[in-house]
Scaffold this active site. Sequence first.
Site, PDB file in Angstrom:
ATOM      1  N   CYS A  10       0.792  -1.237   0.000  1.00  0.00           N
ATOM      2  CA  CYS A  10       0.000   0.000   0.000  1.00  0.00           C
ATOM      3  C   CYS A  10       0.823   1.285   0.000  1.00  0.00           C
ATOM      4  O   CYS A  10       1.855   1.388   0.661  1.00  0.00           O
ATOM      5  CB  CYS A  10      -0.985   0.057   1.163  1.00  0.00           C
ATOM      6  SG  CYS A  10      -2.252  -1.201   1.119  1.00  0.00           S
ATOM      7  N   ASP A  11       0.301   2.240  -0.745  1.00  0.00           N
ATOM      8  CA  ASP A  11       0.828   3.611  -0.756  1.00  0.00           C
ATOM      9  C   ASP A  11      -0.357   4.551  -0.910  1.00  0.00           C
ATOM     10  O   ASP A  11      -1.253   4.313  -1.724  1.00  0.00           O
ATOM     11  CB  ASP A  11       1.786   3.822  -1.930  1.00  0.00           C
ATOM     12  CG  ASP A  11       3.051   3.004  -1.784  1.00  0.00           C
ATOM     13  OD1 ASP A  11       3.998   3.491  -1.139  1.00  0.00           O
ATOM     14  OD2 ASP A  11       3.092   1.869  -2.302  1.00  0.00           O
TER      15      ASP A  11
END
Length: 420
Positions: A10-11
Amino acid sequence: MFPRPPPRSCDTFVALPPAAAGGRVVFGKNSDRPADEVQEVVHFPASAHPPGAELECTYIKIDQVEKTHAVVLSRPSWLWGAEMGANEHGVCIGNEAVWGREEICDDEALLGMDLVRLGLERADTAEKALAVIVDLLEKYGQGGNCMESHMVFTYHNSFLIADRKEAWVLETSGKYWAAEKVEGGVRNISNQLSITTKIDREHPELKEYAKSKGWWDGEKEFDFAATYSYVNTARMTTSRGRYCEGYKLLNKHKGSITSEIMMQILRDKESGINMEGGFMTTGSMVSVLPQQPNLPCIHFFTGTPDPARSVFKPFIFVPNITQLLKTSSPTFGHDDPVKKQPRFQNKPDRRHELYKKHESAAVVMETIEGQGKEMLKEIQELEKQKISEMESILQNACFDINQVVNLFSQCVEEELKIYS
């Protein structure tokens, strides 16, 4: 002794004026999850609830509030909460898995993904969403398996919360937390604590607890990430890693960030932001939040894995939105293995219609050169057309509500037509 490196996933990104173009806030997230996990895009209208009502989240029941806002969510289809989403007031939230010195609780409590949805349902500004999340964290705690598996996968959570005016980064370690206000420029979060010495709000016992654990001497300047994790905060924006790569990509486009630029960042494979492998990007979101209150916020979701081979489809909040049937997974009620004890003894087929068709299309795009290139070109043209239509809405400050109720669903139909 340093802990074993956790899975990386995730970002989440935000750009505010003047870094974002056109006086708008641009929000984006890639949800990186187990490669076989289905992510659905679902809409829940605003609702009123009777006094004393209870709310069943993924694992636990909590007190319900009197009113909840309309939300659109991108979520792993087996749970109650969401990886990312937005509400009718232009609040957007994405969360990240983070690890640090504090032991992670395996006991079932609220998942970070539950807190994303709860923040969206209960707050009409980013600042209020922050307050909702930390209050619930204090009351109910965070914990429980974050993966649809008998193998336990747990973590602490960080959140990026944005609205039309500002953004907040909220990072947690057990019940302790720190928050940083973002009023301009760019900010991103990844799978590490990133709040250092600029702490605008904090848990009342944050520093005392760190002293009691021997993590901080009470003398030097308090650095949250350095104290509560093993991050070398002096090298956060220069060392190789997804947090640093995301920071660089945002800064490369500073001053001209639009929805298209944010989509481009989310599609970047070289940086690892568009993740491949056992953990991969299973869903993506980009939101445009105009600072002018008379203009609608526009939220784009893929609802399918790998944004490089997916369509960002637009959604605008209006009354009586057509149900998002083709991106909603089947439900199994009390027979769902998530609800039964012991949990996760088997995995039902949770694929929604768009996921199934995209799964077949992805094979074509990868293996049949001519047909695959043509299909990719067609979905890219569809997305470009929708972005242009949304830009026209923002420029002209008007739209046909009767068309907007079907906006996302109609785009899904057009995408399905390409795949078939």
